[in-house]
Design an enzyme around this catalytic site. Structure first.
Site, PDB file in Angstrom:
ATOM      1  N   ASP A  69      -9.795  59.955 125.140  1.00 49.38           N
ATOM      2  CA  ASP A  69     -11.090  60.083 125.814  1.00 49.38           C
ATOM      3  C   ASP A  69     -11.044  60.389 127.320  1.00 49.38           C
ATOM      4  OD1 ASP A  69     -11.305  58.786 123.400  1.00 49.38           O
ATOM      5  OD2 ASP A  69     -12.612  57.200 124.108  1.00 49.38           O
ATOM      6  N   GLN A  85      -7.809  58.327 128.889  1.00 54.23           N
ATOM      7  CA  GLN A  85      -6.994  57.417 128.102  1.00 54.23           C
ATOM      8  C   GLN A  85      -5.640  58.085 127.870  1.00 54.23           C
ATOM      9  OE1 GLN A  85      -8.609  54.252 126.100  1.00 54.23           O
ATOM     10  NE2 GLN A  85      -9.144  54.408 128.253  1.00 54.23           N
ATOM     11  N   TRP A  93      -1.130  57.529 119.843  1.00 58.02           N
ATOM     12  CA  TRP A  93      -1.972  56.565 120.548  1.00 58.02           C
ATOM     13  C   TRP A  93      -1.238  55.233 120.719  1.00 58.02           C
ATOM     14  CZ3 TRP A  93      -4.114  51.756 119.506  1.00 58.02           C
ATOM     15  CH2 TRP A  93      -5.121  51.339 120.396  1.00 58.02           C
ATOM     16  N   TRP A 128      -9.806  50.247 127.815  1.00 55.38           N
ATOM     17  CA  TRP A 128     -10.387  51.358 127.079  1.00 55.38           C
ATOM     18  C   TRP A 128     -11.477  52.063 127.877  1.00 55.38           C
ATOM     19  CZ3 TRP A 128     -10.605  48.975 121.433  1.00 55.38           C
ATOM     20  CH2 TRP A 128      -9.287  48.815 120.983  1.00 55.38           C
ATOM     21  N   ARG A 192     -18.136  48.539 123.021  1.00 50.94           N
ATOM     22  CA  ARG A 192     -17.307  49.233 124.007  1.00 50.94           C
ATOM     23  C   ARG A 192     -17.952  50.492 124.597  1.00 50.94           C
ATOM     24  NH1 ARG A 192     -14.623  49.400 118.933  1.00 50.94           N
ATOM     25  NH2 ARG A 192     -14.577  51.477 117.982  1.00 50.94           N
ATOM     26  N   GLU A 247     -19.457  54.957 119.303  1.00 50.21           N
ATOM     27  CA  GLU A 247     -18.513  54.977 120.413  1.00 50.21           C
ATOM     28  C   GLU A 247     -19.066  55.890 121.505  1.00 50.21           C
ATOM     29  OE1 GLU A 247     -14.176  54.137 118.981  1.00 50.21           O
ATOM     30  OE2 GLU A 247     -14.733  56.086 118.201  1.00 50.21           O
TER      31      GLU A 247
END
Ligand SMILES: *[C@@H]1O[C@H](CO)[C@@H](O)[C@H](O)[C@H]1NC(C)=O
Ligand SMILES: *[C@@H]1O[C@H](CO)[C@@H](O)[C@H](O)[C@H]1NC(C)=O
Ligand SMILES: *[C@@H]1O[C@H](CO)[C@@H](O)[C@H](O)[C@H]1NC(C)=O
Ligand SMILES: *[C@H]1O[C@@H](CO)[C@H](O)[C@@H](O)[C@@H]1NC(C)=O
Length: 583
Positions: A69, A85, A93, A128, A192, A247
């Site tokens: 992201d 990120q 990841w 995050w 989030r 998200e």
């Protein structure tokens, strides 16, 4: 910026080493978050080789390793900032930090040391996504999601340590964090990605955090007077049933008229609102255009915007976790979005990199008021090099021609088609209206039509064993024509095991009236990023040719319909490479 670059590498290396140790220790930890595919054995394997064969040249990426992201994009005192990120220790990841780059033009980028990384109880298990807000007095702040020792998702604040540092390298995370914790009625495992905050007529700051309750997706609203103490509102800004986790929500105003973007806190007449969410279930995003009632803090999508996973999308292809920001320098709103790889994690590891940010796009409300239009920021044109033009060329049914004279593996291609003979258009079955993608999967570039398929074949091998088709197909519905825009990468590579979905969207144009339609495609080795009808419908694909690489990549224009089409004008430019984070 040159000096900034070299000193930052020492710091970068140090961070990589620190994380390498941390990761070895944490290798067996359980990762709770559902949305990321977790390859624990690969998370902390630094790239030994960076394979550049299919590596993108002018899309944003670090020199190596995994990215996802875009975070906290902003314009501040003459510089654009992009955080993202990033896994400093591998090409899948994991080990996520907020990497940080700066630019004067959104095209050339210099990497700085990571701005935010796990170090405090409120983010020790993860840092995050989040957003930046510029407070009065020109003071930027970041709100991001941290994972606490219980792996609860909480929202934290961070601010620059030294506002006189032009790069804002160091960020302070005060000990009073988290500023927002999940209370009763909020799912702390699904809470989030705070938005940029806005200020309404009441003077309160407001923001939303993405969430879900059972299967209902939610944008939970918080208010604050001082940006530190946040109180949950009684009602969500908006929610929708059966959409699952929301998200990376994004919420902002757009002007009904004109070409200026709006700051997030602008309100009043002549303004509509956009709410975008990234659906964890489908891994696609959708947005609605609607009305925002400041007094009740309620957002209501217009009846013309489907409020579910069949809704409008910024991009009908590989594009996720996007975020906009207001660019005060040029008074525009700019969209950043992430595209992952469509290859296996083993190949990602072997090539040493995974993930890119798409070319930033300027966002405006379409004159219809029903949807947005997006266009690559004008700065990208500074990379245009060698140029070829084709004019007034008729392509008969079943015909094609090659565009030669440039290396089309990294290129910007714009074509205008004149379309006639609409009486030959195929009939449109109304049941197709909610699933452009399925229609494209059935009617690929190889399936002959009436009006279309016509478009371009990019990253094609000389004999077209490999090709990615980008095209339009026109149908006749009961009272209008329907235009489908499609990406067909099913024959993009001779290599097996690749993810090669067809992607598609409808294009809201009255083709009987205009008689023409345009297509722009940005090609970047393994990226095909297309803008139909001046940005009404956009599609991105990742493809990995085995033959059509570098100078062996060919570019064709084709027509597989039964009526002729005419290329009134085609411009294609080779693209130069910008400074890209020291790669
Ligand atoms: C803040 O940044 C400026 C400009 O880089 C620098 O001159 C100054 O020493 C910094 N102040 C502190 C306290 O680090
Ligand atoms: C809360 O989120 C977690 C993680 O996605 C999920 O497993 C759980 O079912 C959610 N609970 C509710 C009530 O939504
Ligand atoms: C046009 O259709 C034919 C037959 O279906 C197919 O063989 C050919 O590859 C198609 N042309 C293009 C450019 O896709
Ligand atoms: C990107 O990769 C493909 C292939 O592995 C997945 O199917 C997608 O879900 C994924 N997209 C996102 C946004 O994670």
């Amino acid at each position: 910026m040159g000096r900034a670059n070299s000193s930052c590498w020492t710091a970068w290396l140090a961070v990589v080493l620190v994380h390498w140790c941390l990761c070895v220790r944490e290798r067996n930890r359980v990762v709770v978050e559902a949305s990321h595919v977790v390859y624990e054995s690969l998370q902390s394997v630094p790239a030994s080789v960076v394979d550049s064969k299919l590596r993108t040249g002018y899309h944003f990426q670090p020199p190596k390793h995994w990215i996802n992201d875009p975070n906290g994009p902003m314009y501040y005192n003459g510089l654009y900032h992009l955080f993202y990120q990033y896994n400093p220790s591998g090409s899948v990841w994991g080990n996520i930090v907020w990497a940080h780059s700066v630019s004067t033009d959104l095209i050339n980028w210099v990497a700085l040391e990571p701005a935010i990384y796990p170090s405090k109880p409120f983010d020790i298990k993860g840092c995050w996504s989040g957003s930046a807000t510029i407070l009065p007095g020109n003071r930027p702040v970041i709100l991001y999601t941290g994972l606490d020792p219980r792996e609860r998702q909480v929202q934290n604040i961070a601010y620059p340590k030294n506002l006189s540092d032009p790069y804002l390298r160091e960020w302070v995370k005060p000990d009073f964090n988290p500023v927002i914790a999940p209370d009763d009625g909020v799912n702390g495992s699904a809470f989030r990605d705070p938005t940029t905050a806005w200020r309404g007529p009441s003077g309160h700051w407001k923001l939303v955090v993405g969430s879900k309750w059972n299967k209902r997706g939610k944008a939970i609203l918080y208010r604050s007077r001082d940006f530190v103490h946040w109180v949950k509102a009684k009602h969500s800004l908006h929610s929708a049933r059966d959409t699952g986790m929301w998200e990376c929500p994004d919420f902002y105003p757009v002007a009904l008229k004109g070409t200026r973007g709006l700051d997030t806190s602008v309100y009043g007449h002549g303004v509509k609102y956009v709410l975008k969410v990234s659906l964890d279930i489908t891994r696609y995003e959708y947005y609605t255009v609607g009305k925002y009632y400041h007094d009740k803090d309620k957002y209501v999508p217009d009846a013309t915007s489907a409020d579910d996973n069949t809704g409008l999308r910024y991009d009908y292809g590989n594009f996720y976790a996007s975020k906009t920001f207001f660019d005060g320098k040029k008074q525009r709103r700019i969209l950043w979005g992430w595209a992952n790889e469509s290859d296996t994690s083993d190949v990602d590891k072997a090539k040493g990199w995974a993930g890119i940010q798409m070319i930033p796009r300027t966002i405006l409300l379409d004159s219809s008021g029903r949807q947005l239009v997006q266009w690559p920021i004008e700065e990208i044109e500074s990379l245009r090099g060698k140029h070829v033009v084709v004019e007034h060329k008729r392509i008969p049914s079943g015909g094609f021609f090659e565009v030669t004279g440039i290396d089309s593996s990294q290129a910007d291609v714009e074509v205008s088609f004149d379309v006639s003979g609409l009486e030959k258009a195929e009939d449109f079955d109304p049941s197709w209206a909610t699933d452009a993608e399925a229609l494209c999967g059935r009617k690929t570039a190889d399936v002959k039509g009436g009006v279309g398929p016509f478009g371009v074949l990019v990253l094609a091998s000389a004999n077209m064993e490999e090709k990615t088709a980008v095209f339009f197909r026109v149908f006749k519905a009961y009272h209008k024509h329907v235009v489908l825009m499609c990406h067909d990468p099913t024959r993009s590579s001779l290599r097996a095991g690749l993810y090669k979905p067809t992607f598609a969207g409808f294009v809201d144009v009255d083709i009987a009236k205009t008689g023409k339609i345009s297509l722009r495609t940005l090609i970047d080795s393994s990226v095909v990023e297309s803008f139909g009808a001046k940005g009404k419908t956009c599609i991105t694909s990742r493809v990995y040719p085995s033959l059509a690489i570098g100078e062996d990549a060919h570019l064709f224009v084709f027509n597989n319909g039964s009526t002729d089409v005419k290329v009134s004008e085609l411009n294609a430019w080779e693209m130069k490479k910008p400074l890209m984070n020291g790669a």
